[in-house]
Motif scaffolding. Structure first.
Motif, PDB file in Angstrom:
ATOM      1  N   PHE A  69       0.868  -1.174   0.000  1.00  0.00           N
ATOM      2  CA  PHE A  69       0.000   0.000   0.000  1.00  0.00           C
ATOM      3  C   PHE A  69       0.901   1.219   0.000  1.00  0.00           C
ATOM      4  N   LEU A  70       0.664   2.117  -0.938  1.00  0.00           N
ATOM      5  CA  LEU A  70       1.455   3.338  -1.033  1.00  0.00           C
ATOM      6  C   LEU A  70       0.600   4.536  -0.641  1.00  0.00           C
ATOM      7  N   GLY A  71       1.153   5.369   0.214  1.00  0.00           N
ATOM      8  CA  GLY A  71       0.559   6.674   0.481  1.00  0.00           C
ATOM      9  C   GLY A  71       1.329   7.683  -0.339  1.00  0.00           C
ATOM     10  N   ILE A  72       0.623   8.459  -1.147  1.00  0.00           N
ATOM     11  CA  ILE A  72       1.298   9.419  -2.032  1.00  0.00           C
ATOM     12  C   ILE A  72       0.797  10.825  -1.729  1.00  0.00           C
ATOM     13  N   LYS A  73       1.748  11.696  -1.453  1.00  0.00           N
ATOM     14  CA  LYS A  73       1.469  13.117  -1.259  1.00  0.00           C
ATOM     15  C   LYS A  73       1.945  13.835  -2.512  1.00  0.00           C
ATOM     16  N   LEU A  74       1.042  14.534  -3.176  1.00  0.00           N
ATOM     17  CA  LEU A  74       1.443  15.269  -4.372  1.00  0.00           C
ATOM     18  C   LEU A  74       2.254  16.491  -3.973  1.00  0.00           C
ATOM     19  N   GLU A  86      -4.300  10.904 -11.850  1.00  0.00           N
ATOM     20  CA  GLU A  86      -5.157   9.714 -11.844  1.00  0.00           C
ATOM     21  C   GLU A  86      -5.079   8.958 -13.168  1.00  0.00           C
ATOM     22  N   ARG A  87      -5.095   9.665 -14.280  1.00  0.00           N
ATOM     23  CA  ARG A  87      -4.977   9.010 -15.594  1.00  0.00           C
ATOM     24  C   ARG A  87      -3.660   8.247 -15.707  1.00  0.00           C
ATOM     25  N   ALA A  88      -2.589   8.861 -15.231  1.00  0.00           N
ATOM     26  CA  ALA A  88      -1.275   8.232 -15.332  1.00  0.00           C
ATOM     27  C   ALA A  88      -1.167   7.024 -14.403  1.00  0.00           C
ATOM     28  N   VAL A  89      -1.695   7.112 -13.188  1.00  0.00           N
ATOM     29  CA  VAL A  89      -1.531   6.024 -12.230  1.00  0.00           C
ATOM     30  C   VAL A  89      -2.396   4.817 -12.597  1.00  0.00           C
ATOM     31  N   ILE A  90      -3.581   5.041 -13.142  1.00  0.00           N
ATOM     32  CA  ILE A  90      -4.415   3.882 -13.495  1.00  0.00           C
ATOM     33  C   ILE A  90      -3.893   3.154 -14.729  1.00  0.00           C
ATOM     34  N   ALA A  91      -2.950   3.754 -15.426  1.00  0.00           N
ATOM     35  CA  ALA A  91      -2.343   3.092 -16.584  1.00  0.00           C
ATOM     36  C   ALA A  91      -1.255   2.098 -16.163  1.00  0.00           C
ATOM     37  N   ILE A  92      -0.889   2.096 -14.893  1.00  0.00           N
ATOM     38  CA  ILE A  92       0.126   1.156 -14.401  1.00  0.00           C
ATOM     39  C   ILE A  92      -0.577  -0.156 -14.074  1.00  0.00           C
ATOM     40  N   GLY A 103      -6.336  13.401   4.372  1.00  0.00           N
ATOM     41  CA  GLY A 103      -5.440  13.093   5.484  1.00  0.00           C
ATOM     42  C   GLY A 103      -4.010  13.407   5.135  1.00  0.00           C
ATOM     43  N   LEU A 104      -3.103  12.634   5.699  1.00  0.00           N
ATOM     44  CA  LEU A 104      -1.672  12.862   5.519  1.00  0.00           C
ATOM     45  C   LEU A 104      -1.262  12.768   4.048  1.00  0.00           C
ATOM     46  N   TYR A 105      -1.883  11.833   3.319  1.00  0.00           N
ATOM     47  CA  TYR A 105      -1.570  11.640   1.905  1.00  0.00           C
ATOM     48  C   TYR A 105      -2.763  12.013   1.048  1.00  0.00           C
ATOM     49  N   ASP A 106      -2.491  12.282  -0.220  1.00  0.00           N
ATOM     50  CA  ASP A 106      -3.547  12.626  -1.164  1.00  0.00           C
ATOM     51  C   ASP A 106      -4.152  11.378  -1.810  1.00  0.00           C
ATOM     52  N   TYR A 107      -3.316  10.349  -1.978  1.00  0.00           N
ATOM     53  CA  TYR A 107      -3.766   9.114  -2.632  1.00  0.00           C
ATOM     54  C   TYR A 107      -3.240   7.908  -1.875  1.00  0.00           C
ATOM     55  N   ARG A 108      -4.003   6.852  -1.957  1.00  0.00           N
ATOM     56  CA  ARG A 108      -3.599   5.553  -1.417  1.00  0.00           C
ATOM     57  C   ARG A 108      -3.712   4.558  -2.566  1.00  0.00           C
ATOM     58  N   LEU A 109      -2.632   3.838  -2.842  1.00  0.00           N
ATOM     59  CA  LEU A 109      -2.594   2.868  -3.933  1.00  0.00           C
ATOM     60  C   LEU A 109      -2.369   1.474  -3.370  1.00  0.00           C
ATOM     61  N   ARG A 110      -2.968   0.498  -4.011  1.00  0.00           N
ATOM     62  CA  ARG A 110      -2.676  -0.908  -3.719  1.00  0.00           C
ATOM     63  C   ARG A 110      -1.914  -1.425  -4.933  1.00  0.00           C
ATOM     64  N   VAL A 111      -0.681  -1.868  -4.709  1.00  0.00           N
ATOM     65  CA  VAL A 111       0.208  -2.282  -5.793  1.00  0.00           C
ATOM     66  C   VAL A 111       0.617  -3.736  -5.558  1.00  0.00           C
ATOM     67  N   VAL A 112       0.569  -4.543  -6.607  1.00  0.00           N
ATOM     68  CA  VAL A 112       1.042  -5.927  -6.512  1.00  0.00           C
ATOM     69  C   VAL A 112       2.322  -6.073  -7.325  1.00  0.00           C
ATOM     70  N   ALA A 113       3.198  -6.945  -6.830  1.00  0.00           N
ATOM     71  CA  ALA A 113       4.468  -7.197  -7.502  1.00  0.00           C
ATOM     72  C   ALA A 113       4.855  -8.656  -7.301  1.00  0.00           C
ATOM     73  N   LEU A 130       5.431   9.521 -11.920  1.00  0.00           N
ATOM     74  CA  LEU A 130       4.087  10.061 -12.155  1.00  0.00           C
ATOM     75  C   LEU A 130       4.091  11.571 -11.962  1.00  0.00           C
ATOM     76  N   PRO A 131       3.219  12.286 -12.678  1.00  0.00           N
ATOM     77  CA  PRO A 131       3.186  13.745 -12.552  1.00  0.00           C
ATOM     78  C   PRO A 131       2.791  14.194 -11.143  1.00  0.00           C
ATOM     79  N   GLY A 132       3.637  15.038 -10.552  1.00  0.00           N
ATOM     80  CA  GLY A 132       3.317  15.650  -9.275  1.00  0.00           C
ATOM     81  C   GLY A 132       3.647  14.852  -8.030  1.00  0.00           C
TER      82      GLY A 132
END
Length: 152
Positions: A69-74, A86-92, A103-113, A130-132
């Motif tokens: 899980f990634l917390g991303i602050k722009l 959002e367009r750029a991140v959903i393309a991954i 909250g503390l971050y602007d976005y929360r991502l769930r990433v699998v690897a 990613l932009p920003g």
């Protein structure tokens, strides 16, 4: 909000456990006729209480052994539009969910690897470009239990 009775709630619980159940099977389990069960399911669909079916994949068996899980602050909210990010991140392809949060971050991502080194590659080459993107915090998933959520 739709009014649900105990039968509606039992139908939702059955479908939450197995979305592939037929109206006939649900009816048998709950003591309803197939047509009564189908009418209730249709009413739940028409009122958008039920919207589609979900496929649960076994990520381990597919070779994805790490979930992060990634917390991303722009960094530059004014210069980069949220839509661009959002367009750029959903393309991954490895990003399973994108949540715009308060909250503390602007976005929360769930990433699998596949493994930690694969995650590092995704982070360095895809997420950090990613932009920003400003601050990023990573939390590796250790275990997870599935909760179906409240059904009134």
């Amino acid at each position: 909000m739709i009014n649900l009775d105990d039968t509606d709630r039992n139908i939702l619980r059955a479908l939450a456990d197995d979305a592939t159940l037929s109206a006939g099977e649900i009816g048998r389990r709950l003591g309803l006729s197939q047509s009564a069960s189908w009418r209730r399911i249709k009413r739940l669909q028409d009122s958008d209480v039920l919207s589609g079916q979900r496929l649960d994949l076994d990520l381990q068996k597919l070779g994805f052994g790490v979930t992060v899980f990634l917390g991303i602050k722009l960094a530059t909210k004014g210069r980069v539009s949220l839509d661009d990010f959002e367009r750029a991140v959903i393309a991954i392809p490895e990003v399973q969910t994108v949540q715009h949060v308060l909250g503390l971050y602007d976005y929360r991502l769930r990433v699998v690897a596949r493994d930690i080194s694969d995650f590092e590659r995704i982070l360095r080459r895809r997420v950090m470009t990613l932009p920003g993107v400003g601050n990023v915090e990573a939390n590796v998933l250790l275990s997870e239990e599935r909760l179906i959520g409240p059904i009134g």
